[in-house]
Design a protein around this motif. Structure first.
Motif, PDB file in Angstrom:
ATOM      1  N   PHE A 152       0.357 -16.562 -28.980  1.00 31.56           N
ATOM      2  CA  PHE A 152       0.407 -15.104 -28.856  1.00 31.56           C
ATOM      3  C   PHE A 152       1.364 -14.561 -29.914  1.00 31.56           C
ATOM      4  N   TYR A 153       1.149 -13.295 -30.312  1.00 37.19           N
ATOM      5  CA  TYR A 153       2.040 -12.688 -31.310  1.00 37.19           C
ATOM      6  C   TYR A 153       3.237 -12.047 -30.585  1.00 37.19           C
ATOM      7  N   LEU A 154       4.177 -12.913 -30.219  1.00 35.92           N
ATOM      8  CA  LEU A 154       5.351 -12.456 -29.476  1.00 35.92           C
ATOM      9  C   LEU A 154       6.207 -11.515 -30.315  1.00 35.92           C
ATOM     10  N   ASP A 155       6.106 -11.653 -31.647  1.00 37.67           N
ATOM     11  CA  ASP A 155       6.951 -10.842 -32.539  1.00 37.67           C
ATOM     12  C   ASP A 155       6.613  -9.350 -32.467  1.00 37.67           C
ATOM     13  N   ALA A 160      -1.841   6.717 -49.610  1.00 33.55           N
ATOM     14  CA  ALA A 160      -1.760   8.138 -49.238  1.00 33.55           C
ATOM     15  C   ALA A 160      -2.185   9.029 -50.409  1.00 33.55           C
ATOM     16  N   ILE A 161      -1.756   8.656 -51.618  1.00 25.13           N
ATOM     17  CA  ILE A 161      -2.142   9.428 -52.812  1.00 25.13           C
ATOM     18  C   ILE A 161      -3.669   9.396 -52.972  1.00 25.13           C
ATOM     19  N   ASP A 162      -4.233   8.201 -52.884  1.00 28.24           N
ATOM     20  CA  ASP A 162      -5.687   8.082 -53.054  1.00 28.24           C
ATOM     21  C   ASP A 162      -6.446   8.801 -51.937  1.00 28.24           C
ATOM     22  N   ALA A 163      -5.872   8.792 -50.747  1.00 26.13           N
ATOM     23  CA  ALA A 163      -6.545   9.456 -49.617  1.00 26.13           C
ATOM     24  C   ALA A 163      -6.327  10.966 -49.651  1.00 26.13           C
ATOM     25  N   ASP A 164      -5.407  11.407 -50.504  1.00 22.14           N
ATOM     26  CA  ASP A 164      -5.110  12.832 -50.627  1.00 22.14           C
ATOM     27  C   ASP A 164      -4.551  13.391 -49.310  1.00 22.14           C
ATOM     28  N   ARG A 165      -3.641  12.593 -48.708  1.00 22.11           N
ATOM     29  CA  ARG A 165      -3.033  13.019 -47.445  1.00 22.11           C
ATOM     30  C   ARG A 165      -1.514  12.992 -47.594  1.00 22.11           C
ATOM     31  N   ASP A 166      -0.845  13.900 -46.857  1.00 26.32           N
ATOM     32  CA  ASP A 166       0.611  13.841 -46.773  1.00 26.32           C
ATOM     33  C   ASP A 166       0.968  12.921 -45.616  1.00 26.32           C
ATOM     34  N   VAL A 167       1.809  11.952 -45.904  1.00 23.54           N
ATOM     35  CA  VAL A 167       2.124  10.947 -44.879  1.00 23.54           C
ATOM     36  C   VAL A 167       3.639  10.874 -44.693  1.00 23.54           C
ATOM     37  N   GLN A 168       4.059  10.976 -43.433  1.00 21.78           N
ATOM     38  CA  GLN A 168       5.488  10.839 -43.105  1.00 21.78           C
ATOM     39  C   GLN A 168       5.715   9.529 -42.371  1.00 21.78           C
ATOM     40  N   ILE A 169       6.821   8.861 -42.689  1.00 25.86           N
ATOM     41  CA  ILE A 169       7.211   7.712 -41.858  1.00 25.86           C
ATOM     42  C   ILE A 169       7.996   8.248 -40.675  1.00 25.86           C
ATOM     43  N   LEU A 170       7.531   7.965 -39.470  1.00 22.17           N
ATOM     44  CA  LEU A 170       8.235   8.394 -38.261  1.00 22.17           C
ATOM     45  C   LEU A 170       9.162   7.292 -37.742  1.00 22.17           C
ATOM     46  N   GLU A 171       8.688   6.042 -37.848  1.00 21.70           N
ATOM     47  CA  GLU A 171       9.491   4.922 -37.346  1.00 21.70           C
ATOM     48  C   GLU A 171       9.275   3.717 -38.249  1.00 21.70           C
ATOM     49  N   ARG A 172      10.348   2.962 -38.433  1.00 19.70           N
ATOM     50  CA  ARG A 172      10.260   1.699 -39.172  1.00 19.70           C
ATOM     51  C   ARG A 172      10.347   0.562 -38.173  1.00 19.70           C
ATOM     52  N   LEU A 173       9.470  -0.403 -38.322  1.00 22.01           N
ATOM     53  CA  LEU A 173       9.369  -1.463 -37.326  1.00 22.01           C
ATOM     54  C   LEU A 173       9.615  -2.840 -37.949  1.00 22.01           C
ATOM     55  N   GLY A 174      10.062  -3.743 -37.120  1.00 20.14           N
ATOM     56  CA  GLY A 174      10.254  -5.128 -37.569  1.00 20.14           C
ATOM     57  C   GLY A 174       9.886  -6.065 -36.430  1.00 20.14           C
ATOM     58  N   GLN A 175      10.338  -7.289 -36.543  1.00 17.22           N
ATOM     59  CA  GLN A 175      10.005  -8.242 -35.492  1.00 17.22           C
ATOM     60  C   GLN A 175      10.910  -8.042 -34.272  1.00 17.22           C
ATOM     61  N   ALA A 176      10.437  -8.464 -33.119  1.00 16.38           N
ATOM     62  CA  ALA A 176      11.172  -8.275 -31.866  1.00 16.38           C
ATOM     63  C   ALA A 176      12.513  -9.024 -31.898  1.00 16.38           C
ATOM     64  N   ALA A 177      13.412  -8.613 -31.011  1.00 23.44           N
ATOM     65  CA  ALA A 177      14.797  -9.097 -31.045  1.00 23.44           C
ATOM     66  C   ALA A 177      14.927 -10.594 -30.744  1.00 23.44           C
TER      67      ALA A 177
END
Ligand code: SAH
Length: 395
Positions: free
Chosen positions: A203-206, A356-373
């Protein structure tokens, strides 16, 4: 014990407590050294600074086991390391109502090359190096003493073993064999994990904590869970009240398990859809069909196994992110991951920016994610941070 001396000027690893010493940093290698043998590591002046195991066949020639040159690498040492690693998990967030987690995260837990994951009453062990191969029996004995699992199953079928001169090893190490999928709880959600045939250790526990984060965006949403495997993100989306969940994967077996998991967690079948196919194609077909989603999860397999594969990997990441952006309604949420260690977070961000440039969309990062603790990253071993992801709003 054999002492290996480092070249003058190649002692940075020792100063930074980095657990790897590359073959090029070693002054001279004794011919008689067996793959995985424990050695003393001395600086260019001859002062012993650490203990580690050495594999002359690997570019990562030495992995450090102890920075205390007087420590004995014996059963008591393994017991101390394993106990400490297990104890670190006892007060981690995100493990309430959870019966599956990583107990030993290799270098970052002071046991290079060793992964131990717990699934309810079972343990799964991965040995990534010749050094761990030599210690494996004692490790298995100590784990039986410490945790009394029903069994320890070995899943040493990993891409890095050939670089150590090792072939795959899969099978029971101790106790019973988990013949049936093992029922686990993850933050209250139920899954059945096939420890014998599942990906990684089953399973992808991360992704545990990330599943919870994404779920927060899912109430009432139409969700596309691309590269779904057995439906981890889909189950969280469904239990959070998504109005529709599409699990997409190239593996029909994974999708069959995903459907079972949706049902097991009480997500009504009429809200669920399974699509078997190559995501690169299916995302395009969905665009042709003018399908739209509120939330899309992209959790592809590793695209870059080395730096040499970066160009093709980044093309792949850009393509799926671009296709996903086309499928999102204005204000939709894109959750996008890369588990390629060679692609660092900044590069990944640039790739998503290119999409995002190619899709012609404005994109905001709301959250940065990593592997579980329970997959911690030791500061002296930044290579341990392989999983990165963003939750983005796509306007
Ligand atoms: N998100 C999952 C883990 C994904 S692992 C979880 O949380 O459990 C990556 C998945 O991508 C695997 O299930 C694999 O079968 C699938 N996969 C690999 N290549 C694919 C492709 N080209 N198209 C669709 N799925 C693919």
């Amino acid at each position: 014990m054999i002492t290996v001396r480092l070249k003058q000027g190649r002692e940075r690893a020792l100063e930074n407590r980095h657990p790897w010493i590359f073959s090029g940093a070693i002054d001279r290698l004794d011919r008689g050294i067996q793959p995985g043998q424990v050695v003393q590591i001395a600086d260019a002046q001859g002062a012993v600074r650490a203990l580690g195991y050495l594999n002359p066949r690997s570019q990562i020639a030495i992995r450090i086991l102890s920075w205390d040159a007087d420590e004995m690498i014996d059963r008591a040492f393994l017991r101390r390391r394993l106990e400490a690693s297990i104890a670190r998990r006892q007060r981690l967030p995100g493990l309430a109502d959870t019966t599956a987690c990583r107990l030993v995260n290799a270098e970052s837990d002071g046991l290079p090359g060793l992964i131990v994951d717990c699934y309810d009453e079972w343990l799964v062990l991965q040995s990534l190096t010749a050094g761990i191969e030599r210690l494996k029996d004692e490790i298995a004995d100590v784990l039986m003493e410490l945790l009394e699992p029903r069994g320890i199953y070995e899943r040493s079928d990993v891409d890095v073993r050939p670089r150590e001169g090792l072939t795959d090893l899969v099978g029971p190490l101790r106790g019973e064999i988990p013949m049936e999928p093992v029922a686990i709880q993850e933050q209250g959600r139920l899954f059945r994990v096939d420890l014998l045939r599942g990906h990684k250790t089953g399973f992808y526990l991360d992704q545990r904590q990330n599943r919870e984060r994404v779920a927060a965006y899912c109430p009432g949403a139409e969700v596309l869970n691309a590269f779904s495997y057995t439906g981890g993100f889909g189950v969280y989306a469904g239990t959070a009240g998504a109005s529709r969940i599409v699990n997409l994967d190239s593996s029909a077996d994974a999708l069959a398990a995903a459907a079972e998991h949706m049902a097991l967690n009480g997500v009504p079948a009429e809200r669920c859809e399974n699509v078997t196919g190559d995501a690169f194609r299916v995302l395009r077909t969905m665009r042709d069909q003018a399908r739209r989603f509120d939330v899309i999860v992209l959790d592809p397999p590793k695209f870059a196994f080395s730096k040499a594969q970066l160009p093709s990997a980044t093309r792949g990441y850009k393509d799926i992110n671009l296709q996903a952006m086309h499928l999102l309604r204005p204000g939709g949420i894109l959750t996008t991951f890369s588990c390629s260690g060679a692609v660092d977070e900044l590069l990944f961000q640039k790739v998503v920016f290119g999409a995002a440039i190619d899709a012609d969309r404005d994109v905001q990062i709301l959250e940065r994610l990593g592997q579980a603790a329970d997959h911690p990253v030791l500061l002296s071993f930044p290579e341990g941070a392989y999983l990165k992801g963003f939750i983005c709003r796509v306007d």
